[in-house]
Design a protein around this motif. Structure first.
Motif, mmCIF file in Angstrom:
data_model
loop_
_atom_site.group_PDB
_atom_site.id
_atom_site.type_symbol
_atom_site.label_atom_id
_atom_site.label_comp_id
_atom_site.label_asym_id
_atom_site.label_seq_id
_atom_site.Cartn_x
_atom_site.Cartn_y
_atom_site.Cartn_z
ATOM 1 N N ARG A 13 -10.024 46.856 37.598
ATOM 2 C CA ARG A 13 -9.448 47.124 38.703
ATOM 3 C C ARG A 13 -7.944 46.535 38.102
ATOM 4 N N VAL A 14 -8.026 45.154 37.462
ATOM 5 C CA VAL A 14 -6.388 44.380 37.748
ATOM 6 C C VAL A 14 -6.124 45.859 36.309
ATOM 7 N N ASN A 15 -6.663 46.045 35.136
ATOM 8 C CA ASN A 15 -5.682 46.785 34.299
ATOM 9 C C ASN A 15 -5.088 48.337 34.182
ATOM 10 N N ASN A 16 -6.239 48.605 35.447
ATOM 11 C CA ASN A 16 -5.231 49.832 36.155
ATOM 12 C C ASN A 16 -3.663 49.542 36.837
ATOM 13 N N LEU A 17 -4.373 48.372 37.812
ATOM 14 C CA LEU A 17 -3.328 47.966 38.932
ATOM 15 C C LEU A 17 -1.961 47.642 37.811
ATOM 16 N N GLU A 18 -1.863 46.547 36.369
ATOM 17 C CA GLU A 18 -1.246 46.559 35.781
ATOM 18 C C GLU A 18 -0.686 48.014 35.057
ATOM 19 N N ARG A 19 -1.209 49.269 34.434
ATOM 20 C CA ARG A 19 -0.865 50.457 34.242
ATOM 21 C C ARG A 19 0.338 50.642 35.271
ATOM 22 N N LYS A 20 -0.409 50.574 36.534
ATOM 23 C CA LYS A 20 0.680 51.357 37.505
ATOM 24 C C LYS A 20 2.157 50.849 37.858
ATOM 25 N N PHE A 21 1.877 49.183 37.509
ATOM 26 C CA PHE A 21 2.879 48.556 38.344
ATOM 27 C C PHE A 21 3.761 48.438 37.006
ATOM 28 N N ASN A 22 3.520 48.993 35.372
ATOM 29 C CA ASN A 22 4.339 48.189 34.444
ATOM 30 C C ASN A 22 5.143 48.894 34.145
ATOM 31 N N THR A 23 6.283 48.729 34.656
ATOM 32 C CA THR A 23 8.084 49.084 35.088
ATOM 33 C C THR A 23 8.290 49.723 33.723
ATOM 34 N N GLU A 24 8.038 48.830 32.526
ATOM 35 C CA GLU A 24 9.106 48.505 31.522
ATOM 36 C C GLU A 24 8.381 49.751 30.641
ATOM 37 N N MET A 25 7.265 49.781 30.530
ATOM 38 C CA MET A 25 6.227 50.579 29.813
ATOM 39 C C MET A 25 6.977 52.581 30.551
ATOM 40 N N GLU A 26 6.804 52.722 31.782
ATOM 41 C CA GLU A 26 7.883 53.538 32.766
ATOM 42 C C GLU A 26 9.454 54.462 32.945
ATOM 43 N N VAL A 27 10.055 52.699 32.154
ATOM 44 C CA VAL A 27 10.994 53.215 31.799
ATOM 45 C C VAL A 27 11.203 53.423 30.328
#
Length: 74
Positions: A13-27
């Protein structure tokens, strides 16, 4: 539910949330996507030109823009 199974579930769940809210990765992903050329077909271009009304006015808009914009409005 065993402790180890619960821990694994929480880590997932933590890994999923980190992927979901990792704005640097999205940018980074968006920069990569936007740097690629857009693949448009001739039909796509024709449809876009119809939407914005291109080709409806005089051939040389810069030369005839006043006539084009104000003709029949006085």
């Amino acid at each position: 539910m065993g402790l180890e199974q619960r821990l694994n579930e929480l880590e997932a769940r933590v890994n999923n949330l980190e992927r979901k809210f990792n704005t640097e990765m999205e940018v980074d992903f968006l920069r990569k996507e936007l740097s690629q050329p857009v693949d448009r077909s001739a039909e796509d271009i024709e449809q876009a030109l119809k939407i914005i009304g291109m080709g409806a006015g005089p051939r040389d808009m810069a030369k005839n823009f006043r006539r084009y914009l104000y003709e029949g409005k006085q």
